[in-house]
Design an enzyme around this catalytic site. Structure first.
Site, PDB file in Angstrom:
ATOM      1  N   HIS A  51      -2.470  -2.354  -9.534  1.00 56.06           N
ATOM      2  CA  HIS A  51      -3.122  -1.136  -9.063  1.00 56.06           C
ATOM      3  C   HIS A  51      -3.849  -0.424 -10.196  1.00 56.06           C
ATOM      4  CE1 HIS A  51      -1.454  -0.420  -4.845  1.00 56.06           C
ATOM      5  NE2 HIS A  51      -1.044  -1.618  -5.197  1.00 56.06           N
ATOM      6  N   HIS A  75       4.469 -10.369  -3.697  1.00 58.45           N
ATOM      7  CA  HIS A  75       5.098  -9.547  -2.668  1.00 58.45           C
ATOM      8  C   HIS A  75       6.382 -10.179  -2.123  1.00 58.45           C
ATOM      9  CE1 HIS A  75       1.028  -7.874  -2.745  1.00 58.45           C
ATOM     10  NE2 HIS A  75       1.536  -6.786  -2.228  1.00 58.45           N
ATOM     11  N   ARG A 130       3.730  -4.085  -9.505  1.00 61.84           N
ATOM     12  CA  ARG A 130       2.679  -3.530  -8.649  1.00 61.84           C
ATOM     13  C   ARG A 130       1.790  -2.569  -9.438  1.00 61.84           C
ATOM     14  NH1 ARG A 130       2.295  -3.318  -3.079  1.00 61.84           N
ATOM     15  NH2 ARG A 130       1.180  -1.550  -2.159  1.00 61.84           N
ATOM     16  N   ASN A 151      -2.218   4.071  -3.044  1.00 63.86           N
ATOM     17  CA  ASN A 151      -1.110   4.424  -3.935  1.00 63.86           C
ATOM     18  C   ASN A 151      -0.110   5.413  -3.339  1.00 63.86           C
ATOM     19  OD1 ASN A 151      -2.287   2.780  -5.868  1.00 63.86           O
ATOM     20  ND2 ASN A 151      -3.295   4.456  -6.940  1.00 63.86           N
TER      21      ASN A 151
END
Length: 206
Positions: free
Chosen positions: A64, A191, A60, A92
């Site tokens: 990000h 995910h 992840r 976040n």
């Protein structure tokens, strides 16, 4: 054909290069820190034994970090009196975790070859290794990124997709970064490991 998750991660590591001055290339640390990739993978393995969830968390991290102004490790920067960093951005806060994994990798690398390996490259290598150690395929990453000295909470808030965004909004957002619907679906597939917060399922049920 490679499974979509690693294909997406490889694509991201190539596509978002705005933080790099020189061209990225495999084996970037072959002379300056030849043990770099081994160290990253070893620390990643140890952390996944202690906390299996760290694999999903580190994967992840890459998205990000890279989606907001390039793969530059800006998301690791803390707030200063003159700068609001990305850690507390809407996408976040209470979402990203395992910062300590990146810190541990950096400490190991600094002990062996101080000042050589950027945090931006650590995130790229660690996310690749998280895929491999989770049972996915291996691939060669291009390295040579530089770490940013600034971060922007505002940019993170404005750029990162909302969990409430529908398919049309997501497709439009990904298209802005020259990413296809296939890339978007591959990201969604990432995910399938890790954990989700209960309120997300509650929202879907409403």
């Amino acid at each position: 054909m490679s499974p979509p998750l690693p294909a997406f991660l490889l694509l991201v590591s190539i596509a978002f290069t705005s933080a790099s001055v020189a061209p990225l290339r495999p084996g970037f640390y072959a002379e300056t820190c030849p043990e770099a990739e081994f160290i990253v993978k070893d620390v990643m393995r140890r952390n996944m034994i202690r906390e299996p969830r760290s694999a999903a968390s580190v994967m992840r991290f890459q998205f990000h970090d890279c989606f907001v102004n390039g793969c530059d490790a800006s998301m690791l920067l803390d707030d200063t009196p003159n700068m609001l960093g990305e850690k507390l951005s809407l996408s976040n806060i209470d979402s990203l975790r395992s910062y300590e994994v990146i810190d541990e990798i950096k400490e190991e690398l600094e002990r062996v070859c101080p000042g050589m390996v950027s945090c931006a490259d650590i995130i790229i290598m660690a996310s690749r290794d998280a895929v491999v150690l989770s049972g996915g395929p291996d691939w060669e990453v291009k390295l040579g990124r530089e770490d940013s000295l600034t971060a922007s909470q505002e940019d993170a808030d404005n750029i990162m997709p909302s969990p409430r965004a529908n398919a049309s909004l997501l497709m439009d957002l990904f298209e802005r970064f020259n990413l296809s619907v296939k890339d978007m679906v591959a990201l969604s597939g990432s995910h399938s490991i890790g954990q989700a917060r209960c309120f997300l399922y509650s929202l879907q049920a409403l």
